[in-house]
Enzyme design. Structure first.
Site, PDB file in Angstrom:
ATOM      1  N   LYS A  66      -4.874 -52.375  30.684  1.00  0.00           N
ATOM      2  CA  LYS A  66      -6.174 -52.851  31.195  1.00  0.00           C
ATOM      3  C   LYS A  66      -7.365 -52.436  30.322  1.00  0.00           C
ATOM      4  CE  LYS A  66      -4.981 -53.202  36.096  1.00  0.00           C
ATOM      5  NZ  LYS A  66      -5.506 -52.972  37.440  1.00  0.00           N
ATOM      6  N   ASP A 102     -10.798 -56.554  40.698  1.00  0.00           N
ATOM      7  CA  ASP A 102     -10.394 -55.594  41.738  1.00  0.00           C
ATOM      8  C   ASP A 102     -11.512 -55.344  42.757  1.00  0.00           C
ATOM      9  OD1 ASP A 102      -7.807 -55.235  40.874  1.00  0.00           O
ATOM     10  OD2 ASP A 102      -8.276 -53.500  39.626  1.00  0.00           O
ATOM     11  N   THR A 154      -9.495 -33.152  42.104  1.00  0.00           N
ATOM     12  CA  THR A 154     -10.033 -32.603  40.860  1.00  0.00           C
ATOM     13  C   THR A 154     -11.510 -33.008  40.778  1.00  0.00           C
ATOM     14  OG1 THR A 154      -7.857 -33.018  39.911  1.00  0.00           O
ATOM     15  CG2 THR A 154      -9.615 -32.437  38.371  1.00  0.00           C
TER      16      THR A 154
HETATM   17  P1  ATR Z   1      -5.500 -45.270  40.022  1.00  0.00           P
HETATM   18  O1  ATR Z   1      -5.924 -45.635  38.638  1.00  0.00           O
HETATM   19  O2  ATR Z   1      -4.504 -46.207  40.646  1.00  0.00           O
HETATM   20  O3  ATR Z   1      -6.662 -45.027  40.922  1.00  0.00           O
HETATM   21  P2  ATR Z   1      -4.896 -42.495  39.246  1.00  0.00           P
HETATM   22  O4  ATR Z   1      -5.871 -42.529  38.139  1.00  0.00           O
HETATM   23  O5  ATR Z   1      -3.532 -41.960  38.971  1.00  0.00           O
HETATM   24  O6  ATR Z   1      -4.612 -43.933  39.866  1.00  0.00           O
HETATM   25  O7  ATR Z   1      -5.542 -41.715  40.484  1.00  0.00           O
HETATM   26  C1  ATR Z   1      -4.787 -41.208  41.525  1.00  0.00           C
HETATM   27  C2  ATR Z   1      -5.727 -40.555  42.533  1.00  0.00           C
HETATM   28  O8  ATR Z   1      -4.923 -39.958  43.565  1.00  0.00           O
HETATM   29  C3  ATR Z   1      -6.564 -39.436  41.944  1.00  0.00           C
HETATM   30  O9  ATR Z   1      -7.796 -39.406  42.613  1.00  0.00           O
HETATM   31  C4  ATR Z   1      -5.716 -38.204  42.261  1.00  0.00           C
HETATM   32  O10 ATR Z   1      -6.439 -36.997  42.302  1.00  0.00           O
HETATM   33  P3  ATR Z   1      -6.633 -36.100  40.957  1.00  0.00           P
HETATM   34  O11 ATR Z   1      -7.707 -36.778  40.160  1.00  0.00           O
HETATM   35  O12 ATR Z   1      -7.007 -34.763  41.434  1.00  0.00           O
HETATM   36  O13 ATR Z   1      -5.301 -36.136  40.250  1.00  0.00           O
HETATM   37  C5  ATR Z   1      -5.237 -38.563  43.638  1.00  0.00           C
HETATM   38  N1  ATR Z   1      -4.063 -37.782  44.029  1.00  0.00           N
HETATM   39  C6  ATR Z   1      -2.786 -37.965  43.611  1.00  0.00           C
HETATM   40  N2  ATR Z   1      -1.976 -37.027  44.184  1.00  0.00           N
HETATM   41  C7  ATR Z   1      -2.766 -36.234  44.958  1.00  0.00           C
HETATM   42  C8  ATR Z   1      -2.526 -35.106  45.797  1.00  0.00           C
HETATM   43  N3  ATR Z   1      -1.295 -34.577  45.962  1.00  0.00           N
HETATM   44  N4  ATR Z   1      -3.592 -34.556  46.450  1.00  0.00           N
HETATM   45  C9  ATR Z   1      -4.832 -35.068  46.311  1.00  0.00           C
HETATM   46  N5  ATR Z   1      -5.123 -36.151  45.527  1.00  0.00           N
HETATM   47  C10 ATR Z   1      -4.107 -36.724  44.865  1.00  0.00           C
END
Ligand code: ATR
Length: 277
Positions: A66, A102, A154
């Site tokens: 993308k 999106d 994060t």
């Molecule tokens: P996308 O592009 O589909 O939005 P991504 O960039 O992988 O996917 O983002 C995943 C999101 O889920 C992030 O906000 C991630 O939090 P972090 O930035 O802290 O990694 C969140 N996420 C995934 N697993 C998590 C968990 N166990 N607890 C809290 N947040 C989680």
């Protein structure tokens, strides 16, 4: 002549786009095809350069292409630029044009499933800070939301995400998220929490009021524990499948000349496919 479009990804096995566009091609009696094209990252530039010569009117773009597709396009619209990624490409006067649908899909899903969702309160709590969250923020700002609370495990990722927008976005510590549901017109989960195979999203909705709309971008399962909780408290809920269906519409119109509708028939078709895998 047969009009052709495709979805480009690496790998591409999981994409449901052919099912969606195939349904619309049949429904409108269009002489067209929509196929999956597995394109390795190092092949993307070459593939896009030859796309028109191969008879493609355009393409959807999925992971991991993308951002690169946006960089390679001759022209990108405001949505693609603001979201920093392209998911829809088409050729116009020999030039490669890019959009990101999106945010459009996110908004249209809410418009269809929770009419009036954006009319009374312009406040939202957004959970997550990945690419999906970026599209959601762009959509909410487009609808003039002026009280956006963003929380992510994060925190630095949430700060980086907010910095892409010239708008006040309030960053909230992940541990404080339960306190932020109060007064929100909309609560959106953009994290992968709640998806089959991931832990559930823990969010206590008891401080929200009954008029809050709760939506989850996760659509496997269709009804996440977040939506179940909201429903049990009498709130309106919207699942994430509609966003997937609605984001496909603008591309179909560009390539095949008809703006398709997201109907119950289409939804049932994709739900059956989700249950099958
Ligand atoms: P996308 O592009 O589909 O939005 P991504 O960039 O992988 O996917 O983002 C995943 C999101 O889920 C992030 O906000 C991630 O939090 P972090 O930035 O802290 O990694 C969140 N996420 C995934 N697993 C998590 C968990 N166990 N607890 C809290 N947040 C989680």
């Amino acid at each position: 002549m047969t009009a052709r479009a495709c979805v480009i990804g690496w790998p591409i096995g999981h994409s449901r786009s052919p099912l969606i566009h195939g349904h619309w091609l049949d429904k409108h009696g269009i002489n067209g095809t929509y196929t999956k094209q597995e394109v390795a990252p190092e092949e993307l530039e070459n593939f896009l350069a030859k796309m028109q010569a191969q008879g493609f009117a355009g393409a959807n773009v999925t992971v991991p292409h993308k951002e690169q597709a946006l960089a390679l396009a001759d022209h990108a619209d405001d949505a693609a630029l603001a979201i920093g990624a392209a998911n829809t490409l088409w050729i116009e006067n020999g030039k490669l044009r890019a959009s990101n649908t999106d945010a459009y899909g996110f908004l249209k899903n809410l418009d269809q499933e929770a009419p009036g969702w954006d009319e009374t309160r312009k406040s939202a709590l957004v959970l997550g800070a990945g690419g999906a969250a970026r599209a959601v923020l762009f959509g909410l700002l487009d609808r003039s939301f002026d009280d956006i609370r963003l929380t992510n495990r994060t925190r630095s990722r949430a700060e980086a995400l907010a910095s892409h927008f010239d708008a006040p976005i309030h960053i909230v510590d992940w541990e404080q998220r339960n306190t932020q549901v109060a007064g929100c017109g909309l609560i959106v989960n953009t994290t992968s929490l709640g998806m089959t195979g991931s832990p559930p999203l823990e969010l206590d909705l008891s401080g929200a009021d009954a008029t809050t709309v709760v939506t989850d971008l996760v659509y496997v399962p269709l009804k996440t524990s977040l939506l179940e909780q909201a429903e049990s408290m009498g709130m309106r809920t919207v699942d994430g499948l509609g966003m997937l269906l609605h984001q496909a519409g603008p591309g179909f119109e560009k390539w095949f000349g008809v703006r398709p509708e997201v109907t119950a028939d289409l939804r049932n078709l994709v739900v059956a496919d989700l249950l099958d895998t």
